[in-house]
Design a protein around this motif. Sequence first.
Motif, mmCIF file in Angstrom:
data_model
loop_
_atom_site.group_PDB
_atom_site.id
_atom_site.type_symbol
_atom_site.label_atom_id
_atom_site.label_comp_id
_atom_site.label_asym_id
_atom_site.label_seq_id
_atom_site.Cartn_x
_atom_site.Cartn_y
_atom_site.Cartn_z
ATOM 1 N N THR A 17 -15.496 11.352 5.283
ATOM 2 C CA THR A 17 -14.873 10.350 6.161
ATOM 3 C C THR A 17 -13.535 9.886 5.587
ATOM 4 N N LEU A 18 -13.503 9.660 4.286
ATOM 5 C CA LEU A 18 -12.275 9.210 3.641
ATOM 6 C C LEU A 18 -11.181 10.286 3.710
ATOM 7 N N VAL A 19 -11.561 11.540 3.552
ATOM 8 C CA VAL A 19 -10.577 12.623 3.628
ATOM 9 C C VAL A 19 -9.973 12.697 5.028
ATOM 10 N N TYR A 20 -10.819 12.609 6.055
ATOM 11 C CA TYR A 20 -10.306 12.621 7.429
ATOM 12 C C TYR A 20 -9.452 11.384 7.705
ATOM 13 N N SER A 21 -9.855 10.245 7.146
ATOM 14 C CA SER A 21 -9.055 9.026 7.325
ATOM 15 C C SER A 21 -7.696 9.171 6.658
ATOM 16 N N ALA A 22 -7.687 9.783 5.478
ATOM 17 C CA ALA A 22 -6.419 10.023 4.785
ATOM 18 C C ALA A 22 -5.514 10.920 5.617
ATOM 19 N N MET A 23 -6.092 11.935 6.243
ATOM 20 C CA MET A 23 -5.306 12.815 7.102
ATOM 21 C C MET A 23 -4.675 12.034 8.251
ATOM 22 N N ALA A 24 -5.428 11.082 8.817
ATOM 23 C CA ALA A 24 -4.890 10.275 9.913
ATOM 24 C C ALA A 24 -3.715 9.421 9.436
ATOM 25 N N LEU A 111 14.426 1.313 7.046
ATOM 26 C CA LEU A 111 13.179 0.585 7.283
ATOM 27 C C LEU A 111 12.037 1.551 7.565
ATOM 28 N N TYR A 112 12.272 2.547 8.424
ATOM 29 C CA TYR A 112 11.238 3.535 8.707
ATOM 30 C C TYR A 112 10.883 4.339 7.454
ATOM 31 N N GLY A 113 11.869 4.591 6.615
ATOM 32 C CA GLY A 113 11.587 5.296 5.375
ATOM 33 C C GLY A 113 10.672 4.499 4.463
ATOM 34 N N ARG A 114 10.906 3.196 4.383
ATOM 35 C CA ARG A 114 10.053 2.342 3.559
ATOM 36 C C ARG A 114 8.638 2.257 4.146
ATOM 37 N N ILE A 115 8.550 2.213 5.465
ATOM 38 C CA ILE A 115 7.229 2.226 6.109
ATOM 39 C C ILE A 115 6.515 3.530 5.797
ATOM 40 N N ALA A 116 7.256 4.649 5.836
ATOM 41 C CA ALA A 116 6.668 5.954 5.550
ATOM 42 C C ALA A 116 6.115 6.005 4.132
ATOM 43 N N VAL A 117 6.859 5.472 3.180
ATOM 44 C CA VAL A 117 6.385 5.464 1.790
ATOM 45 C C VAL A 117 5.142 4.592 1.661
ATOM 46 N N SER A 118 5.131 3.448 2.333
ATOM 47 C CA SER A 118 3.961 2.567 2.295
ATOM 48 C C SER A 118 2.731 3.265 2.867
ATOM 49 N N LEU A 119 2.908 3.965 3.982
ATOM 50 C CA LEU A 119 1.794 4.714 4.568
ATOM 51 C C LEU A 119 1.346 5.846 3.647
ATOM 52 N N THR A 120 2.295 6.470 2.953
ATOM 53 C CA THR A 120 1.949 7.531 2.007
ATOM 54 C C THR A 120 1.099 6.976 0.862
ATOM 55 N N VAL A 121 1.470 5.801 0.370
ATOM 56 C CA VAL A 121 0.681 5.151 -0.681
ATOM 57 C C VAL A 121 -0.733 4.868 -0.194
ATOM 58 N N LEU A 122 -0.861 4.340 1.032
ATOM 59 C CA LEU A 122 -2.177 4.045 1.594
ATOM 60 C C LEU A 122 -3.000 5.319 1.751
ATOM 61 N N ALA A 123 -2.386 6.362 2.299
ATOM 62 C CA ALA A 123 -3.101 7.628 2.486
ATOM 63 C C ALA A 123 -3.550 8.201 1.146
ATOM 64 N N TRP A 124 -2.660 8.124 0.148
ATOM 65 C CA TRP A 124 -3.007 8.621 -1.184
ATOM 66 C C TRP A 124 -4.204 7.864 -1.751
ATOM 67 N N ALA A 125 -4.217 6.550 -1.603
ATOM 68 C CA ALA A 125 -5.323 5.745 -2.119
ATOM 69 C C ALA A 125 -6.637 6.105 -1.424
ATOM 70 N N VAL A 126 -6.582 6.307 -0.102
ATOM 71 C CA VAL A 126 -7.785 6.676 0.646
ATOM 72 C C VAL A 126 -8.275 8.062 0.226
ATOM 73 N N GLU A 127 -7.343 9.003 0.088
ATOM 74 C CA GLU A 127 -7.736 10.354 -0.320
ATOM 75 C C GLU A 127 -8.300 10.356 -1.737
ATOM 76 N N ALA A 128 -7.661 9.595 -2.632
ATOM 77 C CA ALA A 128 -8.166 9.512 -4.009
ATOM 78 C C ALA A 128 -9.582 8.937 -4.033
ATOM 79 N N ALA A 129 -9.834 7.947 -3.183
ATOM 80 C CA ALA A 129 -11.185 7.391 -3.085
ATOM 81 C C ALA A 129 -12.165 8.450 -2.592
ATOM 82 N N GLY A 130 -11.710 9.309 -1.674
ATOM 83 C CA GLY A 130 -12.554 10.395 -1.197
ATOM 84 C C GLY A 130 -12.891 11.387 -2.300
ATOM 85 N N VAL A 131 -11.920 11.679 -3.150
ATOM 86 C CA VAL A 131 -12.161 12.586 -4.278
ATOM 87 C C VAL A 131 -13.165 11.965 -5.252
ATOM 88 N N VAL A 132 -13.017 10.672 -5.523
ATOM 89 C CA VAL A 132 -13.944 9.981 -6.422
ATOM 90 C C VAL A 132 -15.348 9.965 -5.831
#
Length: 364
Positions: A17-24, A111-132
């Motif tokens: 579920t976390l991996v699919y959420s990270a993809m989203a 501004l969109y670039g900063r939003i993109a980086v923020s979303l990348t951080v969130l996705a990375w955290a979710v994916e890392a949680a999926g790996v754990v």
Amino acid sequence: MTLATATNEHLANISNTLVYSAMAVYTLAFFAYIAEWLFGSRSKVARTAAALTSTTEQAGKAKSAAPAVTVKSAGGTSVLERPQVVTRSAIGARDVPDGPGAHGGDEQGDLYGRIAVSLTVLAWAVEAAGVVALALSVQRAPWGNMYEFNITFSTVAVGVFLTLLVLKKNVRWLGLPLVTTVLLDLGLAVTVLYTASDQLVPALHSYWLYIHVSTAIICGAVFYVGAVGTLLYLFKDSYENKLASGGQPGRFATSVMERLPASASLDKFSYRVNAAVFPLWTFTIIAGAIWAGDAWGRYWGWDPKETWAFITWVAYACYLHARATAGWKGRKAAYIALIAFGCWLFNYYGVNIFVGGKHSYAGV
């Protein structure tokens, strides 16, 4: 079904579920990066290009006087970046400034670039949680098959990108190609490469699993970042050469290339990241040989995985040697770097999928 088995299955479901959420979330980040480039192209590209050209002409007189990129903001102006002037590393060097970045000097694009980086951080955290969660479900390192390796690799690759941003490196231009390929990697992992996790064969029950495979994943992630920089260097170098010869690139090429770092910056970036991780790749091969001696009673047996790991090492060694030799700087060395990364990719995918050997476990 025992309580332990039920708990492990529950953790495995959470991981999926976390991996699919990270993809989203990565998909949202992808569109935000696209918006950054689009709004950047709506800024005064001609103004930016003119400022860069002006700086190039005046660089010999005052290299430190690179113009700031300004945008209109509430009746005034806001300074976003100050492009640095760098010296082109190829023979016949000329001074070429770095571009303003993917946002192109546009405040809304930034501004969109900063939003993109923020979303990348969130996705990375979710994916890392999926790996754990996956590691907890199987009670071992989550690197037992290609699916597990893929999701861990993409997590580390994004982690390398975010680490460079934290270190204040000008690498936000990596965001779009990185997220695009991470989405492709995860899509391949959850469809073609998915294999239910199982216990490892006896040969893999060793602390060397954590040492050897973890360093291999880190090396691959850094090699990938270097390969993206090398590929963009080839495009930017061609663009600069066309301008130097009096050519007139198209509007789209101008919009993209004027916002990227100078070819010299891209060349140096790729060289430095590849050179920095090469000793770790050397250690990875040595660690694998030691592990093979413990598991199979021999240190080297020319197994396909071992062979291509060595071929990759030789290819990167040739690149670093060529890059350090004055006559092989620039495009020639860049081609060798891409060939070397191609060897790593074949070792990653090709050997596991198309070639059998002692390193083939759990299907793929």
